[in-house]
Scaffold this motif. Structure first.
Motif, short mmCIF file in Angstrom:
data_model
loop_
_atom_site.label_atom_id
_atom_site.label_comp_id
_atom_site.label_asym_id
_atom_site.label_seq_id
_atom_site.Cartn_x
_atom_site.Cartn_y
_atom_site.Cartn_z
N ASP A 95 1.09 -0.95 0.15
CA ASP A 95 0.21 0.01 0.13
C ASP A 95 0.64 1.12 -0.07
OD1 ASP A 95 -1.96 -1.74 0.44
OD2 ASP A 95 -2.48 -1.27 1.94
N GLY A 96 0.88 1.77 -0.88
CA GLY A 96 1.39 3.77 -0.81
C GLY A 96 2.41 2.85 -1.98
N ASP A 97 2.63 2.53 -2.48
CA ASP A 97 3.96 2.16 -3.69
C ASP A 97 3.30 3.02 -4.89
OD1 ASP A 97 5.19 0.23 -1.96
OD2 ASP A 97 4.89 -1.67 -3.49
N GLY A 98 4.54 3.47 -5.03
CA GLY A 98 3.94 4.35 -6.36
C GLY A 98 4.24 3.95 -7.64
N VAL A 99 3.36 4.19 -8.84
CA VAL A 99 2.72 3.10 -9.77
C VAL A 99 2.47 4.45 -11.26
CG1 VAL A 99 1.80 1.25 -8.73
CG2 VAL A 99 -0.12 3.23 -9.52
N ILE A 100 2.91 3.69 -12.30
CA ILE A 100 2.92 4.01 -13.32
C ILE A 100 1.48 3.80 -14.68
CG2 ILE A 100 3.90 5.00 -15.41
CD1 ILE A 100 6.16 6.03 -13.83
N ALA A 101 0.95 4.19 -14.99
CA ALA A 101 -0.01 3.16 -16.25
C ALA A 101 0.11 4.05 -17.36
CB ALA A 101 -1.80 3.66 -15.19
N ILE A 102 0.50 2.94 -18.28
CA ILE A 102 0.55 3.42 -19.23
C ILE A 102 -1.01 2.80 -20.53
CG2 ILE A 102 2.48 3.89 -21.46
CD1 ILE A 102 4.50 3.70 -19.38
N GLY A 103 -1.19 3.54 -20.90
CA GLY A 103 -1.61 2.75 -22.41
C GLY A 103 -3.16 4.20 -23.63
N HIS A 104 -3.54 3.63 -24.15
CA HIS A 104 -4.36 4.18 -25.25
C HIS A 104 -5.47 5.00 -25.05
CE1 HIS A 104 -0.20 3.59 -27.80
NE2 HIS A 104 -0.92 1.97 -26.91
N PRO A 105 -5.86 5.25 -23.70
CA PRO A 105 -7.61 5.77 -23.80
C PRO A 105 -7.93 6.91 -24.62
CG PRO A 105 -6.27 7.17 -22.35
CD PRO A 105 -5.17 6.43 -22.88
N TYR A 106 -8.89 6.23 -25.06
CA TYR A 106 -9.48 7.07 -26.18
C TYR A 106 -8.90 7.10 -27.48
CZ TYR A 106 -12.89 8.09 -22.24
OH TYR A 106 -14.37 7.79 -21.36
N GLY A 107 -8.13 6.82 -27.77
CA GLY A 107 -7.44 6.52 -28.62
C GLY A 107 -5.84 7.76 -28.46
N LEU A 108 -5.74 7.68 -27.33
CA LEU A 108 -4.73 9.32 -27.34
C LEU A 108 -3.25 8.29 -27.17
CD1 LEU A 108 -6.64 11.83 -25.51
CD2 LEU A 108 -5.77 12.32 -27.21
N ASN A 109 -2.83 8.05 -27.88
CA ASN A 109 -1.42 7.21 -27.71
C ASN A 109 -0.62 7.42 -26.98
OD1 ASN A 109 -2.71 5.92 -29.88
ND2 ASN A 109 -1.55 7.13 -31.29
N TYR A 110 -0.21 6.70 -26.05
CA TYR A 110 1.05 6.46 -25.13
C TYR A 110 0.52 7.69 -23.90
CZ TYR A 110 3.29 3.76 -29.11
OH TYR A 110 2.88 2.69 -29.88
N SER A 111 -0.44 7.10 -23.57
CA SER A 111 -0.98 8.71 -22.13
C SER A 111 -0.42 7.73 -20.65
CB SER A 111 -2.75 8.77 -22.46
OG SER A 111 -2.80 9.45 -23.81
N THR A 112 -0.06 8.87 -20.35
CA THR A 112 0.48 7.75 -19.14
C THR A 112 0.07 9.36 -18.16
OG1 THR A 112 2.70 7.66 -20.07
CG2 THR A 112 2.90 8.07 -17.60
N THR A 113 0.46 8.21 -16.92
CA THR A 113 -0.97 8.40 -15.48
C THR A 113 -0.19 8.22 -14.52
OG1 THR A 113 -2.83 7.06 -15.31
CG2 THR A 113 -2.96 9.09 -16.36
N GLU A 114 0.73 8.85 -13.30
CA GLU A 114 0.82 8.54 -11.88
C GLU A 114 0.23 8.16 -10.63
OE1 GLU A 114 5.42 10.31 -11.26
OE2 GLU A 114 4.02 11.84 -12.78
#
Length: 365
Positions: A95-114
């Motif tokens: 719990d509390g570890d940092g994470v990064i999600a990478i993908g193509h939401p709504y076709g927006l290529n290589y979107s990254t969120t933390e």
């Protein structure tokens, strides 16, 4: 995005895959020679379109479909080169570890969120998930959830709608177990029974029932039947195939197609109101000689058959527009062939003769 995260994205981006099929789109990522994604991303199909930074859009084969854990494995017909291949994390998630999600939401290529891990183990039904607060949206499904060392700790699988960043990822240890079980079979075309959880080789399935426990296997039926267009959609695809267009590669959704024709890009869309529009963006309006350009377009419109020029915002299009009830194979083939032949020629003429800028295309694919 901080510098460390930016470097991680640059290191891993070659492993991120965009996946599309007639029913929608999603994400995936490369582990070894296989592309990992969600079962719901491949929609029960044996073939989907895949693309990466280094791999142009091509047809990938779904060789493993696991609705029980919402996993699927895809094999690319072409080897995908990655300088920094992704690996599965063996460290426990806290719990509390940092994470990064990478993908193509709504076709927006290589979107990254933390974000951070909100709960390292959250039971949903019979399956454990990692709950995290990095913002993900439709299209992120199947993409990797990474830790601070750029290792895969999970497969982004679902969100709770209308919530404040409640995302869930299948843990990497569940993925590893599925990979090990699949590789041990040393064969392809495998599905997992949602009832008894056994891996089933498709060739052993009769009448879409699990040979182990007798449960009806819906995914087996979907994979056997495949995607079958009907009505006007089937007619459009029949016309495209007759014109030597690779329908599978050009299909963007059940009612949308896109492909290159020489130097021009052709889009075909079939709308709910019954209108079929095939068009090509030729150029943008120049800042000079606008009146001369308009005169030329109006003059051509007066002599063109079945095609017409139009302007949307500042872009000039050559289009073929027809009501679905009027579309026939003969009429459609003639008009589309004329559009295919004319678009590159007109584009070259408008750019060279009127100093018109080339069209701009958005990144939605």
């Amino acid at each position: 995005m901080n510098t460390t995260t930016q470097k991680m994205v640059e290191q891993t981006i070659e492993s991120i895959v965009q996946i599309t099929n007639p029913y929608g789109s999603g994400s995936g990522f490369l582990i070894g020679e296989l592309i990992v994604t969600n079962s719901h991303v491949v929609s029960g199909l044996k073939e989907v379109l895949i693309s990466t930074k280094t791999l142009p859009k091509t047809i990938g084969t779904v060789i493993y479909d696991d609705p029980a854990f919402d996993l699927a494995f895809i094999r690319s017909p072409i080897s995908i080169e990655c300088k920094n291949p992704l690996i599965l994390s063996e460290a426990p998630v806290q719990d509390g570890d940092g994470v990064i999600a990478i993908g193509h939401p709504y076709g927006l290529n290589y979107s990254t969120t933390e974000g951070i891990v909100s709960k390292a183990s959250r039971l949903q039904g019979e399956v454990e998930y990692i709950q995290f607060d990095a913002a993900i949206n439709p299209g992120n499904s199947g993409g990797p959830l990474l830790n601070d060392s750029a290792e895969v700790i999970g497969v982004n699988t679902f969100i709770i709608q209308n919530s404040n960043n409640l995302g869930f990822a299948l843990p990497s240890y569940t993925l590893k177990e599925a990979l090990d079980q699949f590789n041990a079979l040393k064969t392809e075309d495998v599905i997992r029974c949602g009832s008894c959880k056994n891996l089933i080789v498709e060739s052993t399935i009769q009448n879409d029932y699990c040979p182990k426990c007798g449960t009806k296997l819906d995914v087996a039926k979907r994979r056997r039947e495949g995607y079958k267009p009907s009505g006007v959609v089937a007619l459009i695809e029949k016309i495209l195939a007759a014109l030597k267009i690779n329908v599978t590669l050009s299909r963007r959704s059940q009612r949308s197609w896109r492909f290159e024709m020489g130097s021009s890009r052709i889009d075909i869309n079939y709308y709910d109101n019954g209108i079929v529009i095939a068009d090509s963006a030729l150029c943008r309006i120049p800042q000079e000689n606008i009146e001369a350009l308009y005169d030329y377009l109006l003059g051509e419109n007066s002599v063109l058959e079945r095609l017409q020029f139009s302007i949307n915002e500042n872009t000039v299009y050559l289009s073929y527009v027809i009501v679905d009830s009027s579309l026939s194979e003969t009429h459609g083939m003639w008009a589309l062939r004329k559009l295919f032949d004319s678009a590159p020629r007109y584009q070259k003429h408008l750019i060279e003769s009127f100093n018109a800028p080339e069209p701009k295309f958005d990144e939605f694919e």
